[in-house]
Write a protein that holds these residues in place. Structure first.
Motif, PDB file in Angstrom:
ATOM      1  N   PHE A 192      13.465  11.257  -7.780  1.00 30.66           N
ATOM      2  CA  PHE A 192      12.680  11.239  -6.477  1.00 30.66           C
ATOM      3  C   PHE A 192      12.759  10.230  -5.898  1.00 30.66           C
ATOM      4  CE2 PHE A 192       8.142  10.168  -5.314  1.00 30.66           C
ATOM      5  CZ  PHE A 192       7.818  11.651  -5.210  1.00 30.66           C
ATOM      6  N   THR A 193      13.653   9.709  -5.723  1.00 28.64           N
ATOM      7  CA  THR A 193      13.514   8.283  -4.997  1.00 28.64           C
ATOM      8  C   THR A 193      14.102   8.819  -3.557  1.00 28.64           C
ATOM      9  OG1 THR A 193      13.532   6.419  -6.348  1.00 28.64           O
ATOM     10  CG2 THR A 193      14.685   5.714  -4.594  1.00 28.64           C
ATOM     11  N   ILE A 194      15.484   9.459  -3.924  1.00 28.31           N
ATOM     12  CA  ILE A 194      16.491  10.001  -2.969  1.00 28.31           C
ATOM     13  C   ILE A 194      15.232  11.556  -2.164  1.00 28.31           C
ATOM     14  CG2 ILE A 194      17.655  11.661  -2.366  1.00 28.31           C
ATOM     15  CD1 ILE A 194      19.592   9.800  -5.197  1.00 28.31           C
ATOM     16  N   TYR A 195      14.634  11.913  -2.919  1.00 32.67           N
ATOM     17  CA  TYR A 195      13.724  13.241  -2.374  1.00 32.67           C
ATOM     18  C   TYR A 195      12.432  12.425  -1.196  1.00 32.67           C
ATOM     19  CZ  TYR A 195       9.411  16.088  -2.422  1.00 32.67           C
ATOM     20  OH  TYR A 195       8.557  17.220  -1.592  1.00 32.67           O
ATOM     21  N   ARG A 223       8.089   7.860   1.204  1.00 28.05           N
ATOM     22  CA  ARG A 223       9.383   7.296   1.430  1.00 28.05           C
ATOM     23  C   ARG A 223       7.942   5.617   1.838  1.00 28.05           C
ATOM     24  NH1 ARG A 223      11.395   8.700   6.153  1.00 28.05           N
ATOM     25  NH2 ARG A 223      10.491   7.727   7.312  1.00 28.05           N
ATOM     26  N   GLU A 224       6.931   6.067   3.102  1.00 30.46           N
ATOM     27  CA  GLU A 224       5.623   4.503   2.599  1.00 30.46           C
ATOM     28  C   GLU A 224       5.164   4.578   1.724  1.00 30.46           C
ATOM     29  OE1 GLU A 224       1.412   3.890   4.897  1.00 30.46           O
ATOM     30  OE2 GLU A 224       3.251   4.878   6.009  1.00 30.46           O
ATOM     31  N   ASP A 225       4.855   5.616   0.612  1.00 31.57           N
ATOM     32  CA  ASP A 225       4.247   4.759  -1.112  1.00 31.57           C
ATOM     33  C   ASP A 225       4.869   4.524  -1.252  1.00 31.57           C
ATOM     34  OD1 ASP A 225       1.920   6.243  -0.470  1.00 31.57           O
ATOM     35  OD2 ASP A 225       2.656   8.483  -0.908  1.00 31.57           O
ATOM     36  N   MET A 226       6.054   5.119  -2.122  1.00 33.74           N
ATOM     37  CA  MET A 226       7.544   4.344  -2.739  1.00 33.74           C
ATOM     38  C   MET A 226       7.631   2.918  -2.295  1.00 33.74           C
ATOM     39  SD  MET A 226       8.182   5.839  -4.899  1.00 33.74           S
ATOM     40  CE  MET A 226       9.311   5.715  -5.539  1.00 33.74           C
ATOM     41  N   SER A 227       7.281   2.468  -0.964  1.00 31.94           N
ATOM     42  CA  SER A 227       7.320   0.596  -1.016  1.00 31.94           C
ATOM     43  C   SER A 227       6.860   0.055  -1.834  1.00 31.94           C
ATOM     44  CB  SER A 227       7.668   0.689   0.722  1.00 31.94           C
ATOM     45  OG  SER A 227       6.133   0.788   1.472  1.00 31.94           O
ATOM     46  N   LEU A 228       5.872   0.906  -2.256  1.00 27.43           N
ATOM     47  CA  LEU A 228       4.667   0.057  -2.428  1.00 27.43           C
ATOM     48  C   LEU A 228       5.401  -0.409  -3.334  1.00 27.43           C
ATOM     49  CD1 LEU A 228       1.216   2.029  -1.810  1.00 27.43           C
ATOM     50  CD2 LEU A 228       2.186   0.673  -0.581  1.00 27.43           C
ATOM     51  N   GLN A 286       3.359  -0.921  -6.962  1.00 27.52           N
ATOM     52  CA  GLN A 286       2.958  -0.315  -8.303  1.00 27.52           C
ATOM     53  C   GLN A 286       3.746   0.885  -8.337  1.00 27.52           C
ATOM     54  OE1 GLN A 286       1.469   0.346  -5.153  1.00 27.52           O
ATOM     55  NE2 GLN A 286      -0.146   1.684  -5.160  1.00 27.52           N
ATOM     56  N   TYR A 287       5.176   1.203  -7.900  1.00 25.52           N
ATOM     57  CA  TYR A 287       6.240   2.487  -7.983  1.00 25.52           C
ATOM     58  C   TYR A 287       7.278   1.999  -8.029  1.00 25.52           C
ATOM     59  CZ  TYR A 287       2.267   5.167  -6.367  1.00 25.52           C
ATOM     60  OH  TYR A 287       0.463   5.749  -5.652  1.00 25.52           O
ATOM     61  N   ARG A 288       7.305   0.323  -7.959  1.00 30.42           N
ATOM     62  CA  ARG A 288       8.848   0.125  -8.446  1.00 30.42           C
ATOM     63  C   ARG A 288       8.790  -1.836  -8.069  1.00 30.42           C
ATOM     64  NH1 ARG A 288      10.962  -2.162  -2.660  1.00 30.42           N
ATOM     65  NH2 ARG A 288      13.194  -1.719  -3.726  1.00 30.42           N
ATOM     66  N   LEU A 289       9.439  -2.361  -8.699  1.00 32.65           N
ATOM     67  CA  LEU A 289       9.630  -3.418  -8.879  1.00 32.65           C
ATOM     68  C   LEU A 289      10.605  -3.552  -7.220  1.00 32.65           C
ATOM     69  CD1 LEU A 289       9.555  -6.034 -10.193  1.00 32.65           C
ATOM     70  CD2 LEU A 289      12.259  -5.967 -10.922  1.00 32.65           C
ATOM     71  N   SER A 290       9.643  -4.648  -6.481  1.00 34.69           N
ATOM     72  CA  SER A 290      10.214  -4.447  -4.406  1.00 34.69           C
ATOM     73  C   SER A 290      10.850  -5.931  -4.882  1.00 34.69           C
ATOM     74  CB  SER A 290       9.188  -4.744  -4.187  1.00 34.69           C
ATOM     75  OG  SER A 290       7.998  -5.444  -3.844  1.00 34.69           O
ATOM     76  N   GLU A 291      11.463  -6.226  -2.924  1.00 36.32           N
ATOM     77  CA  GLU A 291      12.196  -7.656  -3.882  1.00 36.32           C
ATOM     78  C   GLU A 291      11.292  -8.711  -3.354  1.00 36.32           C
ATOM     79  OE1 GLU A 291      12.310  -5.254  -1.636  1.00 36.32           O
ATOM     80  OE2 GLU A 291      14.697  -5.193  -1.306  1.00 36.32           O
ATOM     81  N   GLU A 292       9.864  -8.785  -2.919  1.00 32.30           N
ATOM     82  CA  GLU A 292       8.563  -9.464  -3.053  1.00 32.30           C
ATOM     83  C   GLU A 292       8.297 -10.155  -3.922  1.00 32.30           C
ATOM     84  OE1 GLU A 292       4.425  -9.682  -0.542  1.00 32.30           O
ATOM     85  OE2 GLU A 292       5.549  -8.083   0.026  1.00 32.30           O
ATOM     86  N   VAL A 293       7.939  -8.928  -4.674  1.00 32.69           N
ATOM     87  CA  VAL A 293       7.588  -8.906  -5.983  1.00 32.69           C
ATOM     88  C   VAL A 293       7.997  -9.971  -7.226  1.00 32.69           C
ATOM     89  CG1 VAL A 293       6.566  -8.518  -8.508  1.00 32.69           C
ATOM     90  CG2 VAL A 293       5.982  -7.241  -6.320  1.00 32.69           C
ATOM     91  N   PHE A 294       9.558  -9.545  -7.098  1.00 34.91           N
ATOM     92  CA  PHE A 294      10.498 -10.113  -7.927  1.00 34.91           C
ATOM     93  C   PHE A 294      10.398 -11.876  -6.955  1.00 34.91           C
ATOM     94  CE2 PHE A 294      14.153 -11.386  -9.702  1.00 34.91           C
ATOM     95  CZ  PHE A 294      15.144 -10.436 -10.687  1.00 34.91           C
ATOM     96  N   ALA A 295      10.319 -11.902  -6.095  1.00 36.32           N
ATOM     97  CA  ALA A 295      10.421 -13.092  -5.215  1.00 36.32           C
ATOM     98  C   ALA A 295       8.780 -14.083  -5.884  1.00 36.32           C
ATOM     99  CB  ALA A 295      10.312 -13.200  -4.142  1.00 36.32           C
ATOM    100  N   ASN A 296       8.093 -13.744  -5.807  1.00 34.30           N
ATOM    101  CA  ASN A 296       6.562 -14.229  -6.481  1.00 34.30           C
ATOM    102  C   ASN A 296       6.793 -14.021  -8.308  1.00 34.30           C
ATOM    103  OD1 ASN A 296       5.221 -13.838  -3.739  1.00 34.30           O
ATOM    104  ND2 ASN A 296       4.636 -11.910  -4.520  1.00 34.30           N
TER     105      ASN A 296
END
Length: 207
Positions: free
Chosen positions: A111-114, A122-127, A129-139
């Motif tokens: 799904f991520t590739i799609y 693509r914008e949704d998947m940057s949020l 709630q849908y992934r562990l982002s660099e910003e969330v990890f940093a916090n």
């Protein structure tokens, strides 16, 4: 009457999500159709579209629900953590729970590739709630870093290592150690490298 209708609607939604989850695991996201999902759940297609505008939106809700369940367990432990090493291990326990369901990891990667080809998705998947982002990890690690090393870099390195592992694991090629007879690098090796990297850069050296 309204309450009964609401309960019935929630039950219908739950059964459709369960049917979709099962079919996605068997056939993949792309190959599964809305018609197959509704037939598998025993409903007409109209029932599907009362809850979601598309199969994409259904999948995003499934992702959010799955990650919410994993995060609840993670966040309970993080609230009691007292060191960077402990926080890192809690986060990697959380990531291990995600990849341990290999079917789900493969569908999520598909799904991520799609989604990467669809601007809205693509914008949704940057949020977060849908992934562990660099910003969330940093916090999550920020309060435990006692050097000038940016927590954002720790987050970026860790997400790259995890997502790289997930890709290689999903296509079942593994990681070969160059010129070694040791075989494949497993999840524990990636996890240990990630934790060591974070501790080396994020903690002051003992004098």
């Amino acid at each position: 009457m309204a309450r009964k209708q609401q309960e019935k609607s929630l039950q219908t939604k739950k059964e459709l999500m369960e049917a979709a989850n099962e079919l996605f695991g068997k056939k993949g996201f792309i190959e599964t159709t809305v018609a197959e999902i509704t037939k598998h759940a025993g409903y007409a297609k109209g029932s599907f579209y009362r809850h979601w505008a598309s199969k994409d939106k259904l999948f995003l809700e499934i992702v959010e629900e799955k990650l919410k369940e994993y995060r609840n367990s993670r966040d309970d432990r993080l609230g009691k953590a007292s060191s960077l090493e402990e926080v890192m291990n809690i986060i990697w326990d959380f990531l291990e729970n995600i990849v341990s369901d290999q079917n789900w990891a493969k569908v999520f990667l598909e799904f991520t590739i799609y989604a990467s080809r669809v601007p809205e998705l693509r914008e949704d998947m940057s949020l977060s709630q849908y992934r562990l982002s660099e910003e969330v990890f940093a916090n999550l690690v920020r309060d435990f870093v006692d050097t000038d090393y940016p927590p954002e870099k720790i987050g970026a390195f860790n997400t790259v290592l995890f997502e790289g592992y997930m890709v290689r694991s999903s296509i079942e090629t593994g990681f070969m150690i160059q010129g070694s007879n040791e075989g494949l690098i497993g999840f524990k090796d990636v996890r240990d490298a990630a934790v060591t990297l974070a501790l080396t850069n994020g903690l002051k050296k003992a004098e």
